[in-house]
Design a protein around this motif. Sequence first.
Motif, short mmCIF file in Angstrom:
data_model
loop_
_atom_site.label_atom_id
_atom_site.label_comp_id
_atom_site.label_asym_id
_atom_site.label_seq_id
_atom_site.Cartn_x
_atom_site.Cartn_y
_atom_site.Cartn_z
N LEU A 238 20.14 -42.60 1.28
CA LEU A 238 20.57 -41.83 2.43
C LEU A 238 19.11 -42.00 3.33
CD1 LEU A 238 22.98 -41.70 4.94
CD2 LEU A 238 21.82 -39.30 4.95
N ARG A 239 18.47 -42.12 4.06
CA ARG A 239 17.42 -42.25 4.78
C ARG A 239 17.39 -42.38 6.34
NH1 ARG A 239 13.87 -47.65 5.35
NH2 ARG A 239 12.43 -46.66 6.34
N VAL A 240 16.58 -40.44 7.30
CA VAL A 240 16.83 -40.23 8.34
C VAL A 240 15.55 -40.38 8.79
CG1 VAL A 240 17.46 -38.10 8.91
CG2 VAL A 240 18.49 -38.37 6.78
N PHE A 241 15.95 -40.82 10.13
CA PHE A 241 14.67 -41.61 10.91
C PHE A 241 14.91 -40.28 11.89
CE2 PHE A 241 16.51 -45.14 9.16
CZ PHE A 241 15.71 -45.39 8.22
N ASP A 242 13.33 -39.99 12.89
CA ASP A 242 13.04 -39.39 14.07
C ASP A 242 13.62 -40.42 14.83
OD1 ASP A 242 10.72 -40.13 14.48
OD2 ASP A 242 9.48 -39.30 13.09
N ASN A 243 13.62 -39.13 15.88
CA ASN A 243 13.71 -40.12 17.71
C ASN A 243 13.32 -41.00 17.68
OD1 ASN A 243 11.67 -37.64 18.38
ND2 ASN A 243 12.82 -36.80 19.32
N ARG A 244 12.13 -41.06 17.16
CA ARG A 244 10.78 -42.09 17.34
C ARG A 244 11.05 -43.07 16.42
NH1 ARG A 244 5.86 -38.77 17.30
NH2 ARG A 244 6.74 -38.07 15.37
N GLY A 245 12.43 -43.09 15.63
CA GLY A 245 12.16 -44.19 14.69
C GLY A 245 11.60 -44.14 13.57
N HIS A 246 10.45 -43.15 12.90
CA HIS A 246 10.13 -42.59 12.02
C HIS A 246 10.72 -42.43 10.65
CE1 HIS A 246 6.21 -42.67 14.77
NE2 HIS A 246 6.62 -43.92 14.73
N ASP A 247 10.76 -41.90 9.91
CA ASP A 247 11.31 -41.83 8.32
C ASP A 247 11.40 -40.26 8.33
OD1 ASP A 247 12.59 -43.75 6.80
OD2 ASP A 247 10.66 -45.24 7.38
N ALA A 248 11.95 -39.67 8.46
CA ALA A 248 11.96 -38.40 8.49
C ALA A 248 12.55 -37.63 7.26
CB ALA A 248 13.28 -37.77 10.02
N GLU A 249 13.25 -37.99 6.64
CA GLU A 249 14.22 -37.73 5.46
C GLU A 249 13.98 -38.44 4.28
OE1 GLU A 249 15.52 -33.50 6.74
OE2 GLU A 249 17.20 -34.83 5.76
N ARG A 250 14.61 -38.69 2.99
CA ARG A 250 15.07 -40.08 1.70
C ARG A 250 15.36 -38.66 0.87
NH1 ARG A 250 12.62 -45.66 1.06
NH2 ARG A 250 11.25 -44.48 2.87
N HIS A 251 17.10 -39.01 0.75
CA HIS A 251 17.25 -38.61 -0.26
C HIS A 251 18.24 -40.55 -1.39
CE1 HIS A 251 17.23 -35.30 1.90
NE2 HIS A 251 17.49 -35.50 3.31
N ARG A 252 17.95 -39.94 -2.84
CA ARG A 252 18.62 -40.90 -2.95
C ARG A 252 18.96 -40.02 -4.22
NH1 ARG A 252 15.77 -46.02 -4.71
NH2 ARG A 252 15.66 -46.27 -7.56
N VAL A 253 20.30 -40.83 -4.72
CA VAL A 253 20.84 -40.85 -6.11
C VAL A 253 21.01 -42.05 -6.88
CG1 VAL A 253 22.05 -39.02 -4.93
CG2 VAL A 253 23.11 -40.78 -4.37
N GLU A 254 20.85 -41.71 -8.50
CA GLU A 254 20.97 -42.84 -9.61
C GLU A 254 22.26 -42.92 -9.79
OE1 GLU A 254 18.77 -44.65 -10.04
OE2 GLU A 254 16.93 -43.38 -9.09
N LEU A 255 22.91 -43.45 -10.14
CA LEU A 255 24.43 -43.76 -10.69
C LEU A 255 24.38 -44.45 -11.64
CD1 LEU A 255 25.61 -45.31 -7.20
CD2 LEU A 255 25.38 -43.28 -7.88
N ASP A 256 24.99 -43.88 -12.67
CA ASP A 256 25.72 -44.60 -13.97
C ASP A 256 27.22 -45.27 -14.01
OD1 ASP A 256 27.73 -42.08 -13.97
OD2 ASP A 256 26.89 -40.72 -15.34
N ALA A 257 28.07 -45.28 -14.38
CA ALA A 257 29.12 -46.03 -14.52
C ALA A 257 30.23 -45.63 -13.53
CB ALA A 257 29.62 -46.30 -15.49
#
Length: 326
Positions: A238-257
């Motif tokens: 999940l990428r979160v962008f600020d009100n100027r469209g810039h990257d503000a946060e990035r939340h990543r999960v790795e998945l098994d089966a």
Amino acid sequence: MKRHWHLPLTMALSCLNAPLWAHGTMEIPVNRVYSCYLEGPEAPKSAACQEARRIGGAQAMYDWNAINQTPYGDNHQAAVPDGTLCGGGKSEFKGFNLARSDWRSTPIVPDAAGEYEFVYKATSPHATKYFRFYVTRNGWNPTMPLRWSDLQLFGSYNGNPPQDAGRRYHMTMKLPTGKTGQHIIFVVWKRSDSEEAFYSCSDVRFSNDTGLPLSNPWREIGDIIAHENLPAGSSVTLRVFDNRGHDAERHRVELDAVAGLASNWPYKLAQKVNAASKAVRIGMISQRQRIVHITPVRSVTANRVYLNDGYKGYSYALDVNSGGAR
């Protein structure tokens, strides 16, 4: 096969194109037809949307922003007879008039003033005469066809509402009091430059805690819909962008089966986001003892994305790396 999907606000794992000639519908709380469109017109996930497709076909979902009539002199009841309200009186949308209690619904929690921000997605904005907001009366039966006599007017907005860069109208309304459990919010959008009007049914659930929350800084801005299982080695960000469209946060999960199952990976992502993000939460909103909670659930369609009031103008996108693609 390795794939990479990057999805804009409110579009969940789907590369579907809305028709350009049509005009709009309620996005928050989500319109019934638009909700099925987001699930995927060719293979919707929920039983109600599957049945609507069986009865009326997939095209109605692609035409989600064309639920319209031309009622002369504001006589909406003549243009849209009882039992056809959610389909706007059009045979194309007959599958969405089905009287059943399992349409995907939006949980509704007001702010501390008893207000709620409605968002109307206007793919082709028009000069507006009014928006009228109705809610089903207490005692309404969702397994019976919806009639005009089932509705109570609780708000209206005259003229053109504020509109953001994404062609969304924003209208803050005082919610009706004394509502709990399942209801329909029915909205009429009437143009001022023609007789055309648009109709929208949004399936909602009001909290059983009828007192106003102590505070509620969270506003829904979209949802997470899992259209398929993801194989082991996949990841979701999940990428979160600020009100100027810039990257503000990035939340990543790795998945098994197991975590990659369609009913599981939105839950796993939500847990990660809710523990780390300052701006957003993912889950289902509820109120208990006047305290607002956003709780992730194991579901293909139920998790919503909420933005904190302190981060106005922020948006998000979902990156899916299937099978370990980077």
